[in-house]
Motif scaffolding. Structure first.
Motif, PDB file in Angstrom:
ATOM      1  N   LEU A 174       0.827  -1.205   0.000  1.00 56.16           N
ATOM      2  CA  LEU A 174       0.000   0.000   0.000  1.00 56.16           C
ATOM      3  C   LEU A 174       0.862   1.256   0.000  1.00 56.16           C
ATOM      4  CD1 LEU A 174      -2.836   1.210   0.170  1.00 56.16           C
ATOM      5  CD2 LEU A 174      -2.687   1.047   2.659  1.00 56.16           C
ATOM      6  N   THR A 175       1.953   1.231   0.767  1.00 59.37           N
ATOM      7  CA  THR A 175       2.852   2.382   0.788  1.00 59.37           C
ATOM      8  C   THR A 175       3.483   2.609  -0.581  1.00 59.37           C
ATOM      9  OG1 THR A 175       3.337   2.007   3.138  1.00 59.37           O
ATOM     10  CG2 THR A 175       4.898   3.347   1.891  1.00 59.37           C
ATOM     11  N   ALA A 176       3.905   1.525  -1.233  1.00 60.59           N
ATOM     12  CA  ALA A 176       4.521   1.648  -2.560  1.00 60.59           C
ATOM     13  C   ALA A 176       3.520   2.189  -3.579  1.00 60.59           C
ATOM     14  CB  ALA A 176       5.061   0.292  -3.004  1.00 60.59           C
ATOM     15  N   GLN A 177       2.276   1.747  -3.508  1.00 53.80           N
ATOM     16  CA  GLN A 177       1.266   2.220  -4.458  1.00 53.80           C
ATOM     17  C   GLN A 177       0.980   3.705  -4.256  1.00 53.80           C
ATOM     18  OE1 GLN A 177      -2.368  -0.012  -4.314  1.00 53.80           O
ATOM     19  NE2 GLN A 177      -3.224   0.944  -6.128  1.00 53.80           N
ATOM     20  N   ASN A 178       0.864   4.127  -2.997  1.00 58.41           N
ATOM     21  CA  ASN A 178       0.607   5.541  -2.737  1.00 58.41           C
ATOM     22  C   ASN A 178       1.784   6.406  -3.169  1.00 58.41           C
ATOM     23  OD1 ASN A 178      -1.890   4.912  -1.650  1.00 58.41           O
ATOM     24  ND2 ASN A 178      -1.142   4.814   0.447  1.00 58.41           N
ATOM     25  N   MET A 210       9.949   5.957   3.838  1.00 56.24           N
ATOM     26  CA  MET A 210       8.731   5.682   4.602  1.00 56.24           C
ATOM     27  C   MET A 210       8.783   4.347   5.335  1.00 56.24           C
ATOM     28  SD  MET A 210       5.789   7.192   2.035  1.00 56.24           S
ATOM     29  CE  MET A 210       6.518   6.558   0.538  1.00 56.24           C
ATOM     30  N   THR A 211       9.557   3.390   4.829  1.00 56.71           N
ATOM     31  CA  THR A 211       9.588   2.055   5.446  1.00 56.71           C
ATOM     32  C   THR A 211      10.853   1.802   6.249  1.00 56.71           C
ATOM     33  OG1 THR A 211      10.574   1.097   3.435  1.00 56.71           O
ATOM     34  CG2 THR A 211       8.167   1.134   3.582  1.00 56.71           C
ATOM     35  N   GLU A 217      14.037  -2.668   3.684  1.00 57.64           N
ATOM     36  CA  GLU A 217      14.835  -1.980   2.672  1.00 57.64           C
ATOM     37  C   GLU A 217      14.410  -2.452   1.287  1.00 57.64           C
ATOM     38  OE1 GLU A 217      19.486  -1.231   1.396  1.00 57.64           O
ATOM     39  OE2 GLU A 217      18.913  -3.025   2.496  1.00 57.64           O
ATOM     40  N   VAL A 218      14.111  -1.494   0.410  1.00 55.31           N
ATOM     41  CA  VAL A 218      13.738  -1.787  -0.970  1.00 55.31           C
ATOM     42  C   VAL A 218      15.004  -1.824  -1.806  1.00 55.31           C
ATOM     43  CG1 VAL A 218      12.476  -0.965  -2.990  1.00 55.31           C
ATOM     44  CG2 VAL A 218      11.449  -0.776  -0.727  1.00 55.31           C
ATOM     45  N   ASP A 219      15.242  -2.944  -2.486  1.00 57.20           N
ATOM     46  CA  ASP A 219      16.438  -3.114  -3.309  1.00 57.20           C
ATOM     47  C   ASP A 219      16.227  -2.665  -4.753  1.00 57.20           C
ATOM     48  OD1 ASP A 219      17.992  -4.152  -1.261  1.00 57.20           O
ATOM     49  OD2 ASP A 219      17.286  -6.194  -1.600  1.00 57.20           O
TER      50      ASP A 219
END
Length: 407
Positions: A174-178, A210-211, A217-219
């Motif tokens: 949901l965070t990535a979509q927003n 945000m995360t 961690e987003v790679d």
């Protein structure tokens, strides 16, 4: 890739708002949090899991209960060993809540989990992936485009991933979509298509901001574009990546758009029919000659017409060789070539003596229709009648030959 933490176990704590009048989970005054362990996040950055809100009486009872459970566990060890010993692989950690209070992560190896007083949860540290379903994004110039994303992430702080968020996967999606809709809504349609890789990197950094407090961690973020639903209100300056609007063919993305942009910008959206005549320039005479030929009824006749148009000028404009794989109605296939890479060019049946720059596959009727003008290359490509192997930019140069045949 987007600001990875160091390889050591240094965890990032959640930030508190120390403003005296603020409210929220971490924003209340310190005196309001006193005695409430669920409002206190341990200083995991310093590997300090001591709960400062715990009073001396609670701390004393805590030790007594743990001591008694240890004694009972060791006295009945042959039996309790099957329940209290857990094997943790290298790619996992166990987060233990002892009497409701979080402990340092355990593993890898053999881990002791006390019965009755320990609640534990396995956390997988391996990279995982999910996709953000396509959602409609309204660009800054008024275009509407479905945009999705493929995201790879991993957990680098197992404690915070359990303490800070209940459903990590759903919250991250949901965070990535927003973040994606908010970020891409500030870009034009042209920027989204030409800078997709760069926008994916920036989106990854925005999601990490945000995360980060979740121990996540987003790679990698790869943005995927769907079919265009609405063109921009005002076209951007310079050459467009999107082709002009064509009824029934709008909304195509990727390499098809590049091919369409080239063909339609040269041939126009609507082209009035012309007489079946071919105009070519004799190299020995400066005056152009107009040769009226009958409409080719076969591929062999078309190749003969193409031979009349070959010249050094056309070779200098195209500079590539093409191999055609033509399928006939009776089922057999035949190869033809058009070599516009050297000399005055050549055309004929059979394979090329060198590696072709572009290979095109289609039926004989579609080939004749395309060179005659009744079937546009863009429509043939999008409908699957024309298959291109090789560089699309080079394939677009074949339009120079098609334009000569249409004159």
């Amino acid at each position: 890739m987007f600001g990875k933490p160091s390889s050591q176990h240094h965890y990032q704590p959640l930030q508190r708002d120390s403003a005296p009048g603020s409210h929220g989970l971490f924003g209340a005054a310190e005196r309001c949090n006193s005695g409430h362990s669920f409002d206190y996040i341990p200083k995991v950055t310093d590997d300090d899991f001591t709960d400062a809100s715990q009073g001396w009486l609670s701390w004393f009872c805590h030790l007594i209960v743990i001591f008694l459970v240890y004694i009972c566990t060791f006295l009945s060890f042959p039996l309790t060993g099957w329940f209290v010993l857990k094997v943790v692989p290298n790619y996992q950690r166990i987060v233990v809540f002892r009497l409701g209070r979080v402990c340092p992560p355990k593993g890898p190896g053999v881990v002791l989990v006390l019965p009755l007083i320990d609640q534990w949860q396995r956390v997988d540290l391996r990279t995982r992936a999910f996709n953000v379903p396509p959602c409609q994004v309204t660009t800054q110039d008024g275009g509407v485009l479905p945009v999705g994303a493929d995201i790879q992430f991993r957990i680098w702080n197992p404690v915070m991933s359990v303490v800070s968020v209940q459903d990590l996967n759903a919250s991250t999606r949901l965070t990535a979509q927003n973040a994606m809709t908010h970020s891409l809504g500030k870009k034009t349609l042209r920027e989204i298509q030409t800078e997709r890789v760069k926008l994916g990197e920036h989106l990854g950094m925005d999601i990490n901001e945000m995360t980060r407090s979740w121990g996540l961690e987003v790679d990698r973020v790869e943005i995927t574009l769907g079919s265009l639903l609405k063109g921009p209100v005002e076209g951007p300056s310079g050459p467009l990546i999107m082709p002009p609007f064509v009824p029934g063919l709008e909304g195509l993305a990727g390499p098809i758009q590049q091919l369409a942009m080239h063909f339609l910008s040269h041939s126009g959206i609507s082209l009035p029919p012309k007489e079946d005549s071919v105009t070519f320039t004799d190299e020995l005479s400066s005056a152009p000659q107009a040769v009226v030929v009958a409409t080719p009824a076969s591929v062999e006749e078309l190749i003969e017409v193409v031979k009349l148009l070959l010249s050094e000028t056309l070779v200098s404009q195209v500079g590539a060789c093409f191999q055609f794989h033509i399928s006939f109605e009776d089922g057999h296939q035949q190869s033809y070539y058009v070599d516009l890479s050297q000399g005055s060019g050549a055309a004929g049946a059979g394979p090329l003596s060198q590696e072709p720059d572009v290979t095109l596959s289609m039926s004989d009727s579609d080939l004749l229709a395309m060179f005659e003008g009744s079937l546009r290359p863009f429509a043939a490509y999008t409908s699957g009648k024309l298959k291109v192997q090789g560089d699309l930019k080079t394939a677009m140069k074949l339009e120079e030959l098609i334009k000569l045949l249409r004159k």
